[in-house]
Design a protein around this motif. Structure first.
Motif, PDB file in Angstrom:
ATOM      1  N   LEU A   1       0.833  -1.203   0.000  1.00  0.00           N
ATOM      2  CA  LEU A   1       0.000   0.000   0.000  1.00  0.00           C
ATOM      3  C   LEU A   1       0.870   1.256   0.000  1.00  0.00           C
ATOM      4  O   LEU A   1       0.574   2.231  -0.693  1.00  0.00           O
ATOM      5  N   TRP A   2       1.946   1.235   0.779  1.00  0.00           N
ATOM      6  CA  TRP A   2       2.856   2.386   0.812  1.00  0.00           C
ATOM      7  C   TRP A   2       3.505   2.584  -0.540  1.00  0.00           C
ATOM      8  O   TRP A   2       3.651   3.713  -1.011  1.00  0.00           O
ATOM      9  N   ILE A   3       3.901   1.504  -1.202  1.00  0.00           N
ATOM     10  CA  ILE A   3       4.519   1.621  -2.525  1.00  0.00           C
ATOM     11  C   ILE A   3       3.566   2.291  -3.502  1.00  0.00           C
ATOM     12  O   ILE A   3       3.927   3.232  -4.215  1.00  0.00           O
ATOM     13  N   VAL A   4       2.310   1.818  -3.534  1.00  0.00           N
ATOM     14  CA  VAL A   4       1.343   2.321  -4.521  1.00  0.00           C
ATOM     15  C   VAL A   4       0.983   3.782  -4.249  1.00  0.00           C
ATOM     16  O   VAL A   4       1.136   4.653  -5.117  1.00  0.00           O
ATOM     17  N   PHE A   5       0.511   4.067  -3.050  1.00  0.00           N
ATOM     18  CA  PHE A   5       0.021   5.418  -2.770  1.00  0.00           C
ATOM     19  C   PHE A   5       1.169   6.404  -2.548  1.00  0.00           C
ATOM     20  O   PHE A   5       1.056   7.584  -2.904  1.00  0.00           O
ATOM     21  N   GLY A   6       2.263   5.922  -1.979  1.00  0.00           N
ATOM     22  CA  GLY A   6       3.429   6.788  -1.841  1.00  0.00           C
ATOM     23  C   GLY A   6       3.974   7.196  -3.190  1.00  0.00           C
ATOM     24  O   GLY A   6       4.349   8.354  -3.408  1.00  0.00           O
ATOM     25  N   CYS A   7       4.002   6.258  -4.127  1.00  0.00           N
ATOM     26  CA  CYS A   7       4.519   6.522  -5.468  1.00  0.00           C
ATOM     27  C   CYS A   7       3.657   7.547  -6.204  1.00  0.00           C
ATOM     28  O   CYS A   7       4.165   8.524  -6.750  1.00  0.00           O
ATOM     29  N   ILE A   8       2.352   7.348  -6.199  1.00  0.00           N
ATOM     30  CA  ILE A   8       1.448   8.213  -6.971  1.00  0.00           C
ATOM     31  C   ILE A   8       1.395   9.626  -6.403  1.00  0.00           C
ATOM     32  O   ILE A   8       1.501  10.617  -7.148  1.00  0.00           O
ATOM     33  N   PHE A   9       1.216   9.728  -5.084  1.00  0.00           N
ATOM     34  CA  PHE A   9       0.915  11.033  -4.477  1.00  0.00           C
ATOM     35  C   PHE A   9       2.130  11.754  -3.891  1.00  0.00           C
ATOM     36  O   PHE A   9       2.030  12.930  -3.544  1.00  0.00           O
ATOM     37  N   ALA A  10       3.252  11.058  -3.779  1.00  0.00           N
ATOM     38  CA  ALA A  10       4.439  11.716  -3.212  1.00  0.00           C
ATOM     39  C   ALA A  10       5.657  11.543  -4.107  1.00  0.00           C
ATOM     40  O   ALA A  10       6.232  12.520  -4.582  1.00  0.00           O
ATOM     41  N   GLY A  11       6.056  10.286  -4.365  1.00  0.00           N
ATOM     42  CA  GLY A  11       7.291  10.037  -5.101  1.00  0.00           C
ATOM     43  C   GLY A  11       7.292  10.587  -6.517  1.00  0.00           C
ATOM     44  O   GLY A  11       8.236  11.267  -6.932  1.00  0.00           O
ATOM     45  N   ALA A  12       6.247  10.304  -7.283  1.00  0.00           N
ATOM     46  CA  ALA A  12       6.201  10.766  -8.669  1.00  0.00           C
ATOM     47  C   ALA A  12       6.022  12.280  -8.738  1.00  0.00           C
ATOM     48  O   ALA A  12       6.547  12.940  -9.645  1.00  0.00           O
ATOM     49  N   VAL A  13       5.284  12.842  -7.780  1.00  0.00           N
ATOM     50  CA  VAL A  13       5.131  14.299  -7.704  1.00  0.00           C
ATOM     51  C   VAL A  13       6.484  14.947  -7.412  1.00  0.00           C
ATOM     52  O   VAL A  13       6.877  15.930  -8.049  1.00  0.00           O
ATOM     53  N   HIS A  14       7.192  14.369  -6.444  1.00  0.00           N
ATOM     54  CA  HIS A  14       8.540  14.838  -6.092  1.00  0.00           C
ATOM     55  C   HIS A  14       9.458  14.798  -7.302  1.00  0.00           C
ATOM     56  O   HIS A  14      10.185  15.762  -7.583  1.00  0.00           O
ATOM     57  N   ASP A  15       9.447  13.703  -8.033  1.00  0.00           N
ATOM     58  CA  ASP A  15      10.341  13.550  -9.181  1.00  0.00           C
ATOM     59  C   ASP A  15       9.986  14.518 -10.300  1.00  0.00           C
ATOM     60  O   ASP A  15      10.868  15.074 -10.963  1.00  0.00           O
ATOM     61  N   TYR A  16       8.680  14.710 -10.525  1.00  0.00           N
ATOM     62  CA  TYR A  16       8.251  15.619 -11.594  1.00  0.00           C
ATOM     63  C   TYR A  16       8.731  17.044 -11.302  1.00  0.00           C
ATOM     64  O   TYR A  16       9.321  17.704 -12.165  1.00  0.00           O
ATOM     65  N   PHE A  17       8.500  17.506 -10.081  1.00  0.00           N
ATOM     66  CA  PHE A  17       8.878  18.885  -9.764  1.00  0.00           C
ATOM     67  C   PHE A  17      10.390  19.054  -9.672  1.00  0.00           C
ATOM     68  O   PHE A  17      10.927  20.091 -10.072  1.00  0.00           O
ATOM     69  N   SER A  18      11.104  18.054  -9.164  1.00  0.00           N
ATOM     70  CA  SER A  18      12.564  18.182  -9.112  1.00  0.00           C
ATOM     71  C   SER A  18      13.148  18.266 -10.516  1.00  0.00           C
ATOM     72  O   SER A  18      14.120  18.994 -10.749  1.00  0.00           O
ATOM     73  N   GLY A  19      12.535  17.552 -11.468  1.00  0.00           N
ATOM     74  CA  GLY A  19      12.994  17.618 -12.848  1.00  0.00           C
ATOM     75  C   GLY A  19      12.600  18.903 -13.550  1.00  0.00           C
ATOM     76  O   GLY A  19      13.428  19.580 -14.168  1.00  0.00           O
ATOM     77  N   MET A  20      11.329  19.274 -13.432  1.00  0.00           N
ATOM     78  CA  MET A  20      10.831  20.429 -14.174  1.00  0.00           C
ATOM     79  C   MET A  20      11.325  21.754 -13.594  1.00  0.00           C
ATOM     80  O   MET A  20      11.553  22.715 -14.332  1.00  0.00           O
ATOM     81  N   LEU A  21      11.501  21.819 -12.278  1.00  0.00           N
ATOM     82  CA  LEU A  21      12.074  23.042 -11.710  1.00  0.00           C
ATOM     83  C   LEU A  21      13.530  23.194 -12.116  1.00  0.00           C
ATOM     84  O   LEU A  21      14.025  24.319 -12.271  1.00  0.00           O
ATOM     85  N   SER A  22      14.223  22.078 -12.324  1.00  0.00           N
ATOM     86  CA  SER A  22      15.583  22.148 -12.844  1.00  0.00           C
ATOM     87  C   SER A  22      15.588  22.630 -14.290  1.00  0.00           C
ATOM     88  O   SER A  22      16.438  23.437 -14.685  1.00  0.00           O
ATOM     89  N   VAL A  23      14.633  22.148 -15.082  1.00  0.00           N
ATOM     90  CA  VAL A  23      14.512  22.613 -16.472  1.00  0.00           C
ATOM     91  C   VAL A  23      14.315  24.126 -16.503  1.00  0.00           C
ATOM     92  O   VAL A  23      14.975  24.841 -17.275  1.00  0.00           O
ATOM     93  N   ARG A  24      13.440  24.617 -15.643  1.00  0.00           N
ATOM     94  CA  ARG A  24      13.152  26.055 -15.607  1.00  0.00           C
ATOM     95  C   ARG A  24      14.341  26.867 -15.079  1.00  0.00           C
ATOM     96  O   ARG A  24      14.427  28.074 -15.303  1.00  0.00           O
ATOM     97  N   ALA A  25      15.253  26.178 -14.367  1.00  0.00           N
ATOM     98  CA  ALA A  25      16.428  26.866 -13.814  1.00  0.00           C
ATOM     99  C   ALA A  25      17.679  26.548 -14.624  1.00  0.00           C
ATOM    100  O   ALA A  25      18.788  26.506 -14.082  1.00  0.00           O
ATOM    101  N   ASN A  26      17.509  26.302 -15.921  1.00  0.00           N
ATOM    102  CA  ASN A  26      18.627  26.035 -16.834  1.00  0.00           C
ATOM    103  C   ASN A  26      19.443  24.801 -16.441  1.00  0.00           C
ATOM    104  O   ASN A  26      20.671  24.786 -16.557  1.00  0.00           O
ATOM    105  N   GLY A  27      18.743  23.767 -15.957  1.00  0.00           N
ATOM    106  CA  GLY A  27      19.412  22.511 -15.625  1.00  0.00           C
ATOM    107  C   GLY A  27      20.159  22.546 -14.307  1.00  0.00           C
ATOM    108  O   GLY A  27      21.065  21.731 -14.087  1.00  0.00           O
ATOM    109  N   ALA A  28      19.781  23.458 -13.410  1.00  0.00           N
ATOM    110  CA  ALA A  28      20.486  23.597 -12.129  1.00  0.00           C
ATOM    111  C   ALA A  28      20.347  22.342 -11.280  1.00  0.00           C
ATOM    112  O   ALA A  28      19.347  21.625 -11.353  1.00  0.00           O
TER     113      ALA A  28
END
Length: 476
Positions: free
Chosen positions: A82-109
């Protein structure tokens, strides 16, 4: 098997529904040039296809975490899934998306610069130290794990394999990203997916029954009565939510060609890692008759012994060796990018250009010497520090993403709520664990909850919608 398939389907549905929701909140700009296109240097900023970037991202983030963590998490019982499924959808994947896209917006910082931009200079300087510490621990953990597995498959000593893997790390860390990582890692990614699927099919057609202890989500099956809170959420990091990913996403933020690919690359790779974690958690819950039997194997050889025993039993000698090699690929291909990320963070901090090879070696060689010395410590101690540092990094990155959203008057709760949860987890763990303050769990939990309340109040006092920032972004 039906429960496993339901969990996988839930992850996939989460990608198409919640992943789309997260993307709309962020608002990618397909017409905006990415760092790979505007800053191509032929070393770290190199345009690659979406499929290559996805497979490299999956390999970068899927080290030993989604294998060793879920195996250890299986000791607690089906609740781990249960932790894998719900943690992944609502926390882990959200974390990864923003860490990637905020880096894109900051010229790959790198992650310290991203955190500093949204949480301030103190957070930036703290993350410069903390991220390098985490990456060094990751690199060391991802040397020792595969070295032990390779030692079990050969007559060569673990120490010799450690030296060989470190030699490869030096090479992969300093050469241009498209020479080794961009060329071979997509193939390794395909091998990883093939072997993971092969193992779950092998389990399905074997004499082992799925979830031998039943699907009791209310019972803690841990044979030594370790508490679910907060240990489960530290034990299963990669596969649910992992701060290590925030250090890896900027590598691919420097290679993706269009912002609209962010959901596929960052959110999608985390969903892929969640499936891998589900496979190994299911194997841990099903291959052994009880948590005691699983714990006995772990006591005799750690998670590496479980990997070897499960793989050779379900797929035969040849298939088992191939599966173990697929598992070895995971940490090796994450360890080298961990050191690569550490090199870039140090270079950013010291403002050292990385195009000349000699300047890359100036940072890389001392870093590997320190890493080699850390390998002399006990693996279990390194793993515990890695687990706490990993989740603490995730917590800080989620607060940074929440600050980014609230300053732009966007729906910040998608990051704020998981940031609050991870604050409670990490502070409680540090207060209770032997590597921390060894306080009783009830006191540690009160401290964790108190720290979360204080952090949340501080967040709302310190960060509010910025009308000037909103107006400027509307003009872009």
């Amino acid at each position: 098997m039906s429960w496993f398939l339901l969990c996988v389907v839930t992850l996939i549905v989460g990608y198409f529904t919640y992943g789309t929701f997260i993307t709309k909140i962020f608002g990618p700009k397909p017409q905006k040039a990415t760092p790979a296109m505007s800053m191509n240097d032929g070393v770290d900023f190199v345009p690659l296809s979406d499929k290559k970037v996805y497979l490299i991202q999956l390999l970068n983030i899927a080290g030993l975490g989604p294998i060793f963590g879920p195996i250890l998490g299986a000791l607690y019982g089906p609740v781990a899934m249960l932790w894998i499924v719900f943690g992944c959808i609502f926390a882990g994947a959200v974390h990864d998306y923003f860490s990637g896209m905020l880096s894109v917006r900051a010229n790959g910082a790198s992650v310290p610069s991203v955190v500093g931009e949204h949480l301030g200079n103190f957070a930036k300087h703290f993350m410069n130290f903390f991220a390098v510490l985490l990456l060094m621990l990751v690199g060391v953990v991802f040397v020792l794990g595969p070295a032990k597995l390779l030692g079990s498959l050969s007559e060569m000593s673990v120490a010799l394999w450690v030296g060989i893997i470190f030699a490869y790390y030096v090479l992969a860390t300093v050469v241009p990203i498209d020479k080794i990582i961009g060329r071979f890692y997509p193939i390794f990614g395909a091998l990883l997916v093939f072997m993971s699927v092969g193992l779950i099919i092998g389990l399905a057609v074997s004499d082992h029954s799925f979830y031998s202890q039943g699907l009791d989500f209310a019972t803690n099956f841990h044979p030594t009565d370790l508490p679910l809170w907060p240990l489960l959420f530290i034990t299963i990091a990669c596969g649910a939510v992992s701060g290590f990913h925030a250090t890896q996403s900027p590598l691919m933020a420097r290679c993706m060609q269009n912002e609209k690919s962010g959901r596929f690359i960052f959110y999608g790779a985390m969903i892929g890692e969640g499936v891998i974690a589900l496979i190994w958690c299911s194997l841990g819950l099903s291959f052994y008759e009880s948590s005691d039997a699983l714990n006995q194997t772990l006591a005799n050889g750690g998670p590496a012994a479980v990997v070897h025993e499960v793989s050779t039993s379900l797929l035969g000698t040849v298939g088992g060796i191939m599966a173990v090699l697929g598992v070895i690929v995971l940490p090796v291909t994450s360890g080298d990018t961990a050191f690569r990320s550490a090199r870039l963070i140090i270079a950013d901090f010291l403002n050292i250009q990385q195009k000349p090879m000699v300047k890359r070696l100036m940072i890389a060689i001392p870093m590997f010497v320190v890493g080699f010395l850390i390998t002399k410590a006990e693996f279990g101690v390194i793993w515990r520090y890695f687990g706490w540092a990993n989740q603490t990094t995730a917590m800080i990155m989620l607060w940074a993403a929440a600050a980014y959203l609230i300053k732009r008057d966007k729906f910040h709760w998608v990051c704020t709520i998981p940031a609050m949860f991870m604050t409670a987890v990490t502070v409680t763990y540090l207060a209770n664990a032997e590597i921390g303050f060894s306080l009783p769990m009830n006191i540690a939990t009160m401290i964790g909850v108190g720290a979360t309340v204080a952090a949340t109040i501080g967040f709302f006092i310190g960060y509010k919608p910025n009308s000037q920032l909103i107006a400027n972004e509307k003009q872009l």
